[in-house]
Design a protein around this motif. Structure first.
Motif, short mmCIF file in Angstrom:
data_model
loop_
_atom_site.label_atom_id
_atom_site.label_comp_id
_atom_site.label_asym_id
_atom_site.label_seq_id
_atom_site.Cartn_x
_atom_site.Cartn_y
_atom_site.Cartn_z
N ASN A 38 41.11 36.32 33.17
CA ASN A 38 39.80 36.23 33.82
C ASN A 38 39.09 37.40 33.60
O ASN A 38 38.89 37.79 32.33
CB ASN A 38 39.89 35.86 35.19
N ASP A 39 38.44 38.16 34.24
CA ASP A 39 37.47 39.10 34.11
C ASP A 39 37.54 39.92 33.18
O ASP A 39 38.67 40.50 32.89
CB ASP A 39 37.19 40.00 35.27
N GLN A 55 41.70 40.78 32.99
CA GLN A 55 42.71 40.34 34.06
C GLN A 55 43.68 39.22 33.46
O GLN A 55 42.95 38.25 32.86
CB GLN A 55 41.74 39.73 35.03
N TRP A 63 46.29 31.72 37.10
CA TRP A 63 46.01 33.06 37.76
C TRP A 63 47.30 33.40 38.54
O TRP A 63 48.02 32.52 39.17
CB TRP A 63 44.86 33.00 38.99
N MET A 66 48.16 39.95 38.87
CA MET A 66 47.21 40.57 37.80
C MET A 66 47.76 41.65 37.17
O MET A 66 48.23 42.74 37.55
CB MET A 66 45.79 40.91 38.32
N PHE A 98 43.83 44.57 39.99
CA PHE A 98 42.52 43.77 39.92
C PHE A 98 41.35 44.61 38.84
O PHE A 98 41.69 45.66 38.54
CB PHE A 98 42.08 43.50 41.08
N SER A 99 40.40 44.02 38.95
CA SER A 99 39.28 44.63 37.85
C SER A 99 38.81 46.01 38.06
O SER A 99 38.91 46.40 39.18
CB SER A 99 37.95 43.67 37.79
N ARG A 167 36.57 46.31 45.84
CA ARG A 167 37.04 46.28 44.54
C ARG A 167 36.11 46.34 43.26
O ARG A 167 34.99 46.10 43.63
CB ARG A 167 38.00 44.71 44.34
N ASP A 168 36.80 46.38 42.28
CA ASP A 168 36.25 46.21 40.83
C ASP A 168 35.35 47.50 40.54
O ASP A 168 34.09 47.30 40.29
CB ASP A 168 35.30 44.88 40.67
N GLU A 223 31.07 40.79 43.93
CA GLU A 223 32.17 41.27 42.85
C GLU A 223 31.70 41.97 41.56
O GLU A 223 30.47 41.71 41.40
CB GLU A 223 32.94 40.04 42.60
N CYS A 224 32.66 42.60 41.02
CA CYS A 224 32.26 43.10 39.65
C CYS A 224 30.72 43.56 39.33
O CYS A 224 30.15 43.30 38.60
CB CYS A 224 32.50 41.78 38.72
N TYR A 284 30.84 34.38 34.42
CA TYR A 284 31.12 35.31 35.34
C TYR A 284 31.70 36.58 35.16
O TYR A 284 32.29 36.76 34.07
CB TYR A 284 32.43 34.46 36.43
N TRP A 305 35.08 29.76 38.03
CA TRP A 305 36.29 29.75 39.02
C TRP A 305 36.61 28.61 39.63
O TRP A 305 37.58 28.02 39.70
CB TRP A 305 36.18 30.58 40.23
C1 FRU Z 1 36.36 38.06 40.08
C2 FRU Z 1 37.71 38.80 40.91
C3 FRU Z 1 37.45 40.20 40.98
C4 FRU Z 1 38.93 40.50 41.02
C5 FRU Z 1 39.57 39.85 40.19
C6 FRU Z 1 40.89 39.34 40.29
O1 FRU Z 1 36.64 37.19 39.14
O2 FRU Z 1 37.79 38.08 41.98
O3 FRU Z 1 36.93 40.47 42.15
O4 FRU Z 1 39.16 42.13 40.64
O5 FRU Z 1 38.64 38.64 39.99
O6 FRU Z 1 41.52 38.75 39.29
#
Ligand code: FRU
Length: 498
Positions: A38-39, A55, A63, A66, A98-99, A167-168, A223-224, A284, A305
């Motif tokens: 993912n990210d 990720q 998923w 991670m 995570f990210s 996060r992130d 997020e992110c 995303y 997602w």
């Molecule tokens: C966004 C997210 C982030 C998190 C990650 C987990 O897509 O939910 O906020 O760090 O994915 O994989």
């Protein structure tokens, strides 16, 4: 020193990753070595090369706990695979790494900052995350998590901030050698905020201020985040969860938000405008870097997602990144254009000019699945055409349609018949700027995606398609009559090693 958990991931990806034939991957969009991605994370330059972490759950196409996968590139298009960089192998990240972001330390080592997640229990006994920020330092391949982790936790949040959603971190080094990070957080009203932290050495961090808050206006949790100066403005981007559409702007679910404004060390960030970043189906968690030549370049996860369970049966990799895009701010809006490096891979130019289109036509030399094509459409005279359709990835059964309606000023992506046997979101419609019935669409196709850049980057729209590769026809059709110019190049990555 690599832990057993990381070593297992590295052994697994080096044993099974090479079994995936290159022909079953996109030609130039980044994909995971094996399994799930993912990210984008840590998108940054280090020792002259562009690094991209992601990720990563190598063991399945879903998923899972991670890890950070790792790629690098010299031209944003050909990706070299490196061993997994981080694995969930400590108490503080046992539920996932995570990210996060990356930056170069003054001593030449590379600093990674990520969110360590642990599972805990809420007051009513439910399982919940506890999220804290951690760092690891390395040489561009191997990273050591520092003893002081986590470097930011619940005690470093402003009042009302939640450690369940913290996060992130997106990291950068300032010209004076200090570091900053922006981090997503959920505040007491249940919606998101972006927090700014600073550090002298990348290890000891302190809270500076809240840059902006959602106040339940643009989705919920933000997020992110990313935060950077561009063309005299300051840009704050984030990916909100639980968005609701506002007219044709934004779409339901996990969306993206670009806030453009000014930043002042005293007053903070003043928001002047808000827009979506990508108007397509799959986009995303974008992250940007500043290239050595000064360009601000963005990459994102080209996926939604809400549709991750709709994937080809038995696929051994899942998740792609977008084509990296050069950003600018023009007239208060974010402009996105494909990285100019793409032009080096153009070959076999085919041009048709002033073609009248009414019924569905195809044109000599215009077909294929890995290409860069610009189509300009305009009225033939005072009589306007009602709509214009470009069909790509087409055969007797399949097609993906890009449709323009000048009367409504809308562009629509439609992959209903792209070949995915799942009832997921397949269409997206958005407003484009009206230019006397003229529209210019640059369409970049790779084996499993299309990205449309409208009117020289005023808008971008991305979608994943899993149509079989033999479906390579392209057609044009108008309601009424329109005049069209097409310029098409194949993109040739064969025989060019990273
Ligand atoms: C966004 C997210 C982030 C998190 C990650 C987990 O897509 O939910 O906020 O760090 O994915 O994989």
């Amino acid at each position: 020193m690599s832990s057993d958990v990381l070593q297992r991931a590295r052994d697994f990806e080096s044993q099974y990753g090479p079994h995936i034939p290159d022909s079953e991957r996109p030609a130039f969009h980044a994909t995971p070595t094996i399994g799930w991605m993912n990210d984008p994370n840590g998108f940054s330059f280090y020792k002259g090369e562009c690094h991209l972490f992601y990720q990563y759950h190598p063991y399945s196409n879903e998923w899972g706990p991670m890890h950070w996968g790792h790629l690098k590139t010299r031209d944003f298009l050909r990706w070299e695979r490196l061993p997994a960089a981080l694995a969930p192998d400590r108490d503080y990240d046992s539920a996932g790494c995570f990210s996060g972001g990356a930056a170069e330390l003054p001593d030449g080592r590379q600093l990674l900052m990520y969110t360590g997640v642990q599972r805990g229990h809420s007051a009513d006994g439910f399982l919940q995350d506890i999220q804290a920020q951690c760092v690891a330092i390395g040489d561009g391949v191997n990273y050591e998590k520092v003893l002081d982790n986590p470097v930011l936790d619940a005690g470093d949040l402003p009042e009302g901030g939640s450690a369940v959603d913290f996060r992130d971190p997106k990291l950068w080094r300032n010209t004076d050698g200090t570091f900053c990070a922006v981090i997503g957080n959920r505040t007491a009203d249940g919606s998101g905020a972006i927090l700014l932290y600073q550090s002298r050495d990348g290890l000891k961090w302190e809270f500076v201020r809240t840059l902006d808050r959602c106040c339940n206006q643009y989705g919920k949790m933000w997020e992110c985040p990313d935060f950077f100066p561009l063309d005299g403005k300051q840009v704050l981007i984030t990916s909100p969860q639980d968005m609701s559409p506002v007219g044709l702007e934004f779409h339901a679910g996990n969306g993206t938000l670009c806030l453009i404004g000014d930043y002042d060390g005293e007053k903070g960030f003043t928001r002047q405008s808000a827009q979506a970043i990508d108007y397509g189906l799959d986009f995303y968690a974008p992250q940007t870097l500043e290239a050595p030549d000064g360009r601000r370049i963005m990459i994102a996860w080209m996926q939604n997602w809400d549709t991750v369970n709709a994937k080809p049966y038995h696929c051994r990799w899942f998740g792609q990144m977008t084509l990296p895009r050069e950003l600018s701010v023009e007239n208060g809006r974010l402009i996105q254009r494909p990285v100019r490096e793409l032009e080096a891979y153009r070959t076999r130019r085919v041009v048709h000019k002033n073609i009248p289109v009414s019924g569905e036509i195809n044109l000599p030399g215009i077909q294929g699945r890995v290409l860069d094509m610009t189509v300009t459409v305009r009225p033939t005279g005072p009589e306007r055409y009602r709509w214009f359709r470009i069909r790509v990835a087409k055969d007797g059964e399949h097609e993906t349609i890009i449709r323009y309606r000048p009367d409504q000023g809308t562009l629509k992506l439609d992959r209903v018949r792209s070949g995915l046997p799942h009832d997921i979101v397949h269409t997206r419609t958005f407003l484009v700027r009206y230019r006397e019935g003229e529209i210019k669409l640059r369409i970049v196709l790779d084996r499993y995606s299309l990205e449309v850049f409208v009117n020289d980057g005023e808008q971008a729209a991305s979608a994943v398609i899993y149509t079989r590769q033999e479906a390579g026809a392209i057609t044009f059709e108008a309601g009424g009559t329109a005049l069209m110019d097409v310029e098409k190049y194949d993109l040739d990555f064969d025989g060019q090693e990273a």
